[in-house]
Design a protein around this motif. Structure first.
Motif, PDB file in Angstrom:
ATOM      1  N   ASP A   1     -96.769 -29.791 -70.945  1.00  0.00           N
ATOM      2  CA  ASP A   1     -98.169 -29.341 -70.952  1.00  0.00           C
ATOM      3  C   ASP A   1     -98.960 -29.931 -69.785  1.00  0.00           C
ATOM      4  N   SER A   2     -98.706 -31.205 -69.487  1.00  0.00           N
ATOM      5  CA  SER A   2     -99.477 -31.898 -68.449  1.00  0.00           C
ATOM      6  C   SER A   2     -98.934 -31.668 -67.044  1.00  0.00           C
ATOM      7  N   GLY A   3     -97.737 -31.076 -66.940  1.00  0.00           N
ATOM      8  CA  GLY A   3     -97.127 -30.863 -65.633  1.00  0.00           C
ATOM      9  C   GLY A   3     -96.247 -32.008 -65.180  1.00  0.00           C
ATOM     10  N   ARG A   4     -96.102 -33.020 -66.015  1.00  0.00           N
ATOM     11  CA  ARG A   4     -95.248 -34.156 -65.654  1.00  0.00           C
ATOM     12  C   ARG A   4     -93.777 -33.752 -65.644  1.00  0.00           C
ATOM     13  N   TYR A   5     -93.393 -32.907 -66.601  1.00  0.00           N
ATOM     14  CA  TYR A   5     -92.021 -32.412 -66.682  1.00  0.00           C
ATOM     15  C   TYR A   5     -92.021 -30.903 -66.470  1.00  0.00           C
ATOM     16  N   GLN A   6     -90.949 -30.403 -65.883  1.00  0.00           N
ATOM     17  CA  GLN A   6     -90.805 -28.960 -65.685  1.00  0.00           C
ATOM     18  C   GLN A   6     -89.792 -28.344 -66.652  1.00  0.00           C
ATOM     19  N   ILE A   7     -88.949 -29.184 -67.253  1.00  0.00           N
ATOM     20  CA  ILE A   7     -87.944 -28.700 -68.205  1.00  0.00           C
ATOM     21  C   ILE A   7     -87.875 -29.656 -69.389  1.00  0.00           C
ATOM     22  N   GLY A   8     -87.752 -29.086 -70.578  1.00  0.00           N
ATOM     23  CA  GLY A   8     -87.466 -29.875 -71.769  1.00  0.00           C
ATOM     24  C   GLY A   8     -86.114 -29.459 -72.307  1.00  0.00           C
ATOM     25  N   PHE A   9     -85.337 -30.426 -72.790  1.00  0.00           N
ATOM     26  CA  PHE A   9     -84.015 -30.080 -73.319  1.00  0.00           C
ATOM     27  C   PHE A   9     -83.558 -31.134 -74.314  1.00  0.00           C
ATOM     28  N   GLY A  10     -82.439 -30.825 -74.980  1.00  0.00           N
ATOM     29  CA  GLY A  10     -81.884 -31.714 -75.994  1.00  0.00           C
ATOM     30  C   GLY A  10     -81.670 -30.952 -77.281  1.00  0.00           C
ATOM     31  N   SER A  11     -80.857 -29.870 -77.209  1.00  0.00           N
ATOM     32  CA  SER A  11     -80.576 -29.018 -78.367  1.00  0.00           C
ATOM     33  C   SER A  11     -81.868 -28.469 -78.962  1.00  0.00           C
TER      34      SER A  11
ATOM     35  N   LYS B   1     -87.483 -15.992 -90.018  1.00  0.00           N
ATOM     36  CA  LYS B   1     -86.632 -16.085 -88.828  1.00  0.00           C
ATOM     37  C   LYS B   1     -87.013 -17.328 -88.026  1.00  0.00           C
ATOM     38  N   LEU B   2     -86.742 -18.483 -88.642  1.00  0.00           N
ATOM     39  CA  LEU B   2     -87.115 -19.761 -88.045  1.00  0.00           C
ATOM     40  C   LEU B   2     -85.920 -20.503 -87.477  1.00  0.00           C
ATOM     41  N   THR B   3     -84.732 -20.001 -87.741  1.00  0.00           N
ATOM     42  CA  THR B   3     -83.545 -20.665 -87.215  1.00  0.00           C
ATOM     43  C   THR B   3     -82.839 -19.735 -86.248  1.00  0.00           C
ATOM     44  N   ASN B   4     -82.324 -20.298 -85.206  1.00  0.00           N
ATOM     45  CA  ASN B   4     -81.632 -19.533 -84.181  1.00  0.00           C
ATOM     46  C   ASN B   4     -80.413 -20.337 -83.762  1.00  0.00           C
ATOM     47  N   PRO B   5     -79.215 -19.778 -83.893  1.00  0.00           N
ATOM     48  CA  PRO B   5     -78.014 -20.545 -83.548  1.00  0.00           C
ATOM     49  C   PRO B   5     -77.847 -20.786 -82.055  1.00  0.00           C
ATOM     50  N   ASN B   6     -78.695 -20.146 -81.241  1.00  0.00           N
ATOM     51  CA  ASN B   6     -78.633 -20.350 -79.797  1.00  0.00           C
ATOM     52  C   ASN B   6     -79.601 -21.449 -79.364  1.00  0.00           C
ATOM     53  N   THR B   7     -79.242 -22.141 -78.303  1.00  0.00           N
ATOM     54  CA  THR B   7     -80.084 -23.202 -77.755  1.00  0.00           C
ATOM     55  C   THR B   7     -80.464 -22.851 -76.322  1.00  0.00           C
ATOM     56  N   TYR B   8     -81.688 -23.187 -75.953  1.00  0.00           N
ATOM     57  CA  TYR B   8     -82.217 -22.805 -74.643  1.00  0.00           C
ATOM     58  C   TYR B   8     -82.928 -23.991 -73.995  1.00  0.00           C
ATOM     59  N   PHE B   9     -83.260 -23.836 -72.721  1.00  0.00           N
ATOM     60  CA  PHE B   9     -84.073 -24.821 -72.020  1.00  0.00           C
ATOM     61  C   PHE B   9     -85.530 -24.357 -72.023  1.00  0.00           C
ATOM     62  N   VAL B  10     -86.446 -25.317 -72.041  1.00  0.00           N
ATOM     63  CA  VAL B  10     -87.874 -25.036 -72.184  1.00  0.00           C
ATOM     64  C   VAL B  10     -88.601 -25.290 -70.864  1.00  0.00           C
ATOM     65  N   PHE B  11     -89.507 -24.374 -70.513  1.00  0.00           N
ATOM     66  CA  PHE B  11     -90.288 -24.467 -69.278  1.00  0.00           C
ATOM     67  C   PHE B  11     -91.768 -24.228 -69.588  1.00  0.00           C
ATOM     68  N   PRO B  12     -92.653 -24.572 -68.662  1.00  0.00           N
ATOM     69  CA  PRO B  12     -94.078 -24.268 -68.874  1.00  0.00           C
ATOM     70  C   PRO B  12     -94.301 -22.759 -68.965  1.00  0.00           C
ATOM     71  N   LYS B  13     -95.274 -22.353 -69.737  1.00  0.00           N
ATOM     72  CA  LYS B  13     -95.602 -20.928 -69.845  1.00  0.00           C
ATOM     73  C   LYS B  13     -96.600 -20.574 -68.745  1.00  0.00           C
ATOM     74  N   THR B  14     -96.102 -20.632 -67.523  1.00  0.00           N
ATOM     75  CA  THR B  14     -96.886 -20.321 -66.334  1.00  0.00           C
ATOM     76  C   THR B  14     -96.054 -19.393 -65.459  1.00  0.00           C
ATOM     77  N   GLU B  15     -96.665 -18.876 -64.412  1.00  0.00           N
ATOM     78  CA  GLU B  15     -95.918 -18.020 -63.491  1.00  0.00           C
ATOM     79  C   GLU B  15     -94.766 -18.792 -62.858  1.00  0.00           C
ATOM     80  N   GLU B  16     -95.043 -20.041 -62.470  1.00  0.00           N
ATOM     81  CA  GLU B  16     -93.994 -20.872 -61.879  1.00  0.00           C
ATOM     82  C   GLU B  16     -92.909 -21.194 -62.901  1.00  0.00           C
ATOM     83  N   GLY B  17     -93.326 -21.481 -64.147  1.00  0.00           N
ATOM     84  CA  GLY B  17     -92.359 -21.772 -65.196  1.00  0.00           C
ATOM     85  C   GLY B  17     -91.461 -20.583 -65.485  1.00  0.00           C
TER      86      GLY B  17
END
Length: 293
Positions: A90-100, A232-248
């Motif tokens: 949210d603050s721009g300190r990180y560009q990716i979040g991960f860890g299952s 539909k709160l569970t998803n067997p797939n895992t993804y990487f998280v990015f900011p919800k911005t044009e750059e993200g």
């Protein structure tokens, strides 16, 4: 007058040197790779953890390194508390979040995710050893009345699922104890049958806990149709998280392309087998690895 100008050549030389440095730095910034920071807890054995030399490694760490190299990014890693991963994005300190990290409707409203999965593993419900002999779990409703622990600050998929379950089945809810002990303590409690009857997990984590600590659990995999009774709160797939911005969104698209290439050339399968003990790189590969012979 002579003294007044005697340092002029040195001054001009210094300015030329500074100008040259600035020009080289600018060229490097324009032609070099963009540096991004990826954040995780670093406590998930097999996924993202500190090795014996106190270096961050694991399946998702190595996938990100390989994908970043293909996508043209320099990537750095930081470990932090789970909630701080999202606060840092949210603050721009990180560009990716991960860890299952799984997609949830709430998260998708606020963050961009990769569309190509790098990790597929259906949810597993774990119980103390011998528990299922006296309390079979064949349907999601069978979880009603069981005890679990939740961290009040994390807002993870299990917490959201339990809260949705209790809203749907108020007459027989899952009994919740809120504690900031963390997952390591929750699994210790589950292994020793100490106040916890059930945790939602995956077989990779159970495999690692058994290998590392000798823990033994009963577990069951419920079909996705059963899981979806709650929502539909569970998803067997895992993804990487990015900011919800044009750059993200651009970064997510770049990583999608790279991950698809890593799927195709077998890199993900190789890394999954190395760190997780089996092939969880896609649904197709998971089903092949788990096919009954």
């Amino acid at each position: 007058m002579k003294n007044k100008w005697k340092f002029l050549p040195l001054l001009l030389a210094g300015l030329m040197l500074l100008g040259g440095c600035g020009s080289q730095s600018g060229e490097k910034a324009q032609s070099g790779k963009k540096t991004i920071v990826a954040a995780t807890e670093g406590t998930m054995k097999g996924i993202a953890y500190m090795d014996k030399d106190n270096k961050l490694t694991g399946y998702e760490v190595e996938v990100l390194k390989a994908a970043a190299a293909k996508a043209g990014y320099d990537i750095q890693f930081q470990t932090t508390e789970f909630a701080s991963i999202f606060a840092g994005i949210d603050s721009g300190r990180y560009q990716i979040g991960f860890g299952s990290i799984s997609k949830t409707p709430i998260r998708e409203k606020k963050y961009s995710f990769t569309k190509v999965t790098h990790y597929y593993e259906p949810a597993v419900f774990a119980f103390p050893k011998g528990f299922l002999q006296k309390h079979p779990v064949n349907h999601v409703e069978d979880l009603g009345g069981l005890r679990t622990y939740l961290n009040p600050t994390k807002g993870n998929a299990w917490q959201q699922y339990v809260e949705a379950f209790n809203a749907k089945y108020p007459d027989k809810p899952i009994q919740v104890t809120y504690s900031d002990e963390g997952w390591a303590a929750y699994y210790r409690r589950l292994n020793s049958d100490d106040g916890i009857d059930v945790l939602k997990t995956n077989e990779t984590r159970l495999y690692m806990l058994s290998k590392e600590y000798g823990y033994q659990f009963d577990f069951v995999v419920l079909p996705q149709a059963e899981m979806d009774k709650v929502g539909k709160l569970t998803n067997p797939n895992t993804y990487f998280v990015f900011p919800k911005t044009e750059e993200g969104a651009k970064m997510a698209a770049d990583f999608d392309k790279a991950i698809a290439e890593l799927q195709k050339d077998g890199t993900l399968s190789k890394l999954s087998k190395e760190f997780l003990g089996n092939d969880y790189s896609s649904q197709e590969n998971y089903e092949k690895a788990h096919a009954k012979k």
